[in-house]
Motif scaffolding. Structure first.
Motif, mmCIF file in Angstrom:
data_model
loop_
_atom_site.group_PDB
_atom_site.id
_atom_site.type_symbol
_atom_site.label_atom_id
_atom_site.label_comp_id
_atom_site.label_asym_id
_atom_site.label_seq_id
_atom_site.Cartn_x
_atom_site.Cartn_y
_atom_site.Cartn_z
ATOM 1 N N PHE A 89 35.140 36.358 50.984
ATOM 2 C CA PHE A 89 34.930 37.659 51.597
ATOM 3 C C PHE A 89 34.733 38.779 50.581
ATOM 4 N N PHE A 90 35.159 38.550 49.318
ATOM 5 C CA PHE A 90 35.099 39.629 48.327
ATOM 6 C C PHE A 90 34.516 39.204 46.979
ATOM 7 N N THR A 91 35.173 38.279 46.293
ATOM 8 C CA THR A 91 34.846 37.973 44.904
ATOM 9 C C THR A 91 33.398 37.550 44.708
ATOM 10 N N GLY A 92 32.821 36.858 45.676
ATOM 11 C CA GLY A 92 31.449 36.393 45.560
ATOM 12 C C GLY A 92 30.419 37.506 45.459
ATOM 13 N N TYR A 93 30.830 38.751 45.707
ATOM 14 C CA TYR A 93 29.896 39.877 45.621
ATOM 15 C C TYR A 93 29.929 40.559 44.250
ATOM 16 N N GLY A 94 30.634 39.967 43.290
ATOM 17 C CA GLY A 94 30.659 40.513 41.940
ATOM 18 C C GLY A 94 31.413 41.831 41.867
ATOM 19 N N MET A 95 30.895 42.790 41.098
ATOM 20 C CA MET A 95 31.565 44.067 40.907
ATOM 21 C C MET A 95 31.654 44.858 42.212
ATOM 22 N N ALA A 96 30.713 44.624 43.128
ATOM 23 C CA ALA A 96 30.748 45.313 44.422
ATOM 24 C C ALA A 96 31.975 44.913 45.236
ATOM 25 N N SER A 97 32.611 43.797 44.850
ATOM 26 C CA SER A 97 33.794 43.341 45.579
ATOM 27 C C SER A 97 34.927 44.354 45.494
ATOM 28 N N ILE A 98 34.958 45.145 44.425
ATOM 29 C CA ILE A 98 36.005 46.167 44.296
ATOM 30 C C ILE A 98 35.859 47.198 45.407
ATOM 31 N N ALA A 99 34.605 47.613 45.665
ATOM 32 C CA ALA A 99 34.360 48.543 46.775
ATOM 33 C C ALA A 99 34.743 47.897 48.102
ATOM 34 N N GLY A 100 34.493 46.593 48.227
ATOM 35 C CA GLY A 100 34.850 45.880 49.444
ATOM 36 C C GLY A 100 36.352 45.876 49.687
ATOM 37 N N THR A 101 37.130 45.668 48.622
ATOM 38 C CA THR A 101 38.590 45.667 48.774
ATOM 39 C C THR A 101 39.099 47.047 49.186
ATOM 40 N N ILE A 140 31.652 39.420 31.005
ATOM 41 C CA ILE A 140 31.252 39.945 32.307
ATOM 42 C C ILE A 140 29.948 39.320 32.799
ATOM 43 N N GLU A 141 29.004 39.148 31.886
ATOM 44 C CA GLU A 141 27.696 38.584 32.278
ATOM 45 C C GLU A 141 27.871 37.195 32.891
ATOM 46 N N GLN A 142 28.697 36.372 32.243
ATOM 47 C CA GLN A 142 28.937 35.019 32.743
ATOM 48 C C GLN A 142 29.639 35.053 34.094
ATOM 49 N N LEU A 143 30.621 35.945 34.219
ATOM 50 C CA LEU A 143 31.366 36.052 35.473
ATOM 51 C C LEU A 143 30.479 36.519 36.619
ATOM 52 N N LEU A 144 29.595 37.465 36.342
ATOM 53 C CA LEU A 144 28.679 37.943 37.376
ATOM 54 C C LEU A 144 27.729 36.835 37.823
ATOM 55 N N THR A 145 27.292 36.024 36.866
ATOM 56 C CA THR A 145 26.424 34.895 37.197
ATOM 57 C C THR A 145 27.155 33.892 38.074
ATOM 58 N N LEU A 146 28.412 33.602 37.719
ATOM 59 C CA LEU A 146 29.210 32.660 38.506
ATOM 60 C C LEU A 146 29.499 33.192 39.904
ATOM 61 N N LEU A 182 40.903 36.618 40.500
ATOM 62 C CA LEU A 182 39.969 35.522 40.741
ATOM 63 C C LEU A 182 38.645 35.759 40.018
ATOM 64 N N PHE A 183 38.153 36.999 40.045
ATOM 65 C CA PHE A 183 36.872 37.302 39.409
ATOM 66 C C PHE A 183 36.903 37.008 37.915
ATOM 67 N N PHE A 184 37.962 37.431 37.236
ATOM 68 C CA PHE A 184 38.030 37.265 35.792
ATOM 69 C C PHE A 184 38.381 35.844 35.360
ATOM 70 N N ASN A 185 38.565 34.962 36.334
ATOM 71 C CA ASN A 185 38.831 33.554 36.016
ATOM 72 C C ASN A 185 37.904 32.608 36.767
ATOM 73 N N LEU A 186 36.773 33.118 37.223
ATOM 74 C CA LEU A 186 35.834 32.285 37.978
ATOM 75 C C LEU A 186 35.378 31.065 37.188
ATOM 76 N N ASN A 187 35.295 31.212 35.873
ATOM 77 C CA ASN A 187 34.837 30.092 35.048
ATOM 78 C C ASN A 187 35.826 28.931 35.038
ATOM 79 N N GLN A 188 37.057 29.168 35.485
ATOM 80 C CA GLN A 188 38.071 28.111 35.490
ATOM 81 C C GLN A 188 38.475 27.699 36.903
ATOM 82 N N LEU A 189 37.811 28.278 37.897
ATOM 83 C CA LEU A 189 38.206 28.019 39.284
ATOM 84 C C LEU A 189 37.153 27.275 40.095
#
Length: 358
Positions: free
Chosen positions: A30-42, A167-173, A238-245
């Motif tokens: 519902f949130f993390t998959g939208y990248g940085m926009a997820s903060i506005a969603g929360t 950040i670039e990698q996390l946004l891609t994930l 969750l966003f800052f650990n997407l590469n491990q999740l």
């Protein structure tokens, strides 16, 4: 702010977090998959939870509501309210059954026990709790919330400190994550709609037992702010650990276990408490719809519906979530619309139209 307002806030949060926070998958989709926009969603979801919590508590206290039925009749009128009551009551029971199934799934995954053991254990615990008086039920339901808040704060701090991806990698994930809607705002609204439908019945009953509109309104608003804060912290973690999740079914538990085995155990206990809080809220509100709390009839109703729920829970958690939750989300959207209409009508009335119940 008095003690009752704080207890109401924690109870409001406690009922919702079991269905909306337990696994972390809900936050991812519902949130993390939208990248940085997820903060506005929360932030949007938090505002909705605060506004809706305040309005539902205010209406319930004004009506001295004995169950969510009283509030629904005010919001929708007698006929439409009766239809909404039937639908919501049915889904309340469905969410309660899903929580019993979730308990079985947790026991199986974490301890290797048969799901039946976990479901039976939770059912017995819920029935015993519902035999208590309402104030003690509110107290027990609200107990899990501070533990969860503390754990999420610790996990968020640790996750930010140890994050190894840029950040670039996390946004891609994040772009590869499954999301429930094409836009972050719609995802946030859908999240709030499902969860407010879950929290509304218990909140209505609790607020209806007080005569202090100011305290209950503040409690509803405080609970909404707390929910928004929890969503924000968990989303950032969750966003800052997407590469491990990647591929994790219980991402919150994975984050906790990475921090420490002890923290992992605490998170397991916390998830069990969240499931317990939501299940108690659902079966309490369901039983209160047909009988007055703290009576022999209420206890018999609680025992009966929990026993039937236990049998139905053997269908499986995933199946129940897939069938009950989406439909409840649509019902929640209708409820949100009605609350906003009621608020707008009250705003157009003279200030003296709604009296404070001292």
């Amino acid at each position: 702010m008095n003690k009752y307002a704080v207890q109401l806030a924690f109870a409001y949060m406690g009922v919702i977090i079991g269905g909306g926070f337990a696994s972390g998958q809900e936050i991812l989709q519902f949130f993390t998959g939208y990248g940085m926009a997820s903060i506005a969603g929360t932030l949007l979801a938090g505002l909705l939870f605060a506004f809706l919590g305040m309005q539902i508590a205010r209406i319930s206290t004004n009506l001295q509501a004995q169950s969510h039925k009283d509030v629904l009749h005010l919001l929708f009128g007698h006929r439409a309210g009766a239809i909404m009551d039937i639908l919501l009551t049915f889904f309340l029971f469905g969410v309660g059954v899903a929580m019993l199934a979730a308990s079985g799934a947790l026991f199986k995954q974490q301890f290797g026990f048969s799901p039946v053991i976990g479901s039976v254990f939770m059912t017995v615990l819920i029935v015993l709790t519902l035999c208590l008086n309402v104030k003690r039920i509110i107290h027990l339901v609200s107990l899990a919330t501070p533990l969860l808040m503390a754990l999420v704060l610790v996990i968020a701090t640790y996750s930010l400190y140890t994050s190894s991806a840029d950040i670039e990698q996390l946004l891609t994930l994040s772009q590869d994550q499954h999301t429930v809607a094409p836009h972050w705002a719609l995802g946030a609204i859908l999240y709030a709609s499902f969860n407010i439908a879950v929290g509304f019945p218990m909140l209505a009953v609790i607020a209806g037992r007080s005569r202090d509109i100011k305290s209950t309104s503040r409690g509803g608003a405080l609970g909404g702010v707390g929910l928004g804060l929890l969503i924000l912290l968990l989303n950032v973690s969750l966003f800052f650990n997407l590469n491990q999740l990647q591929g994790a079914e219980l991402p919150t538990l994975m984050l906790a276990s990475r921090l420490s085995p002890v923290v992992g155990i605490l998170m397991t206990v916390s998830i069990a408490c969240m499931i317990y809080s939501t299940a108690v809220g659902m079966f309490f509100a369901f039983s209160a719809r047909f009988s007055r709390p703290e009576t022999g009839r209420f206890r018999l109703m609680s025992l009966s519906c929990c026993s039937i729920g236990l049998i139905l829970s053997f269908v499986g958690f995933t199946t129940l979530v897939g069938s009950v939750y989406p439909l409840l989300g649509y019902l929640g959207l209708i409820l949100i619309g009605a609350v906003f209409v009621n608020w707008f009508r009250d705003r157009c009335k003279p200030a003296s139209a709604e009296k404070h119940v001292a």
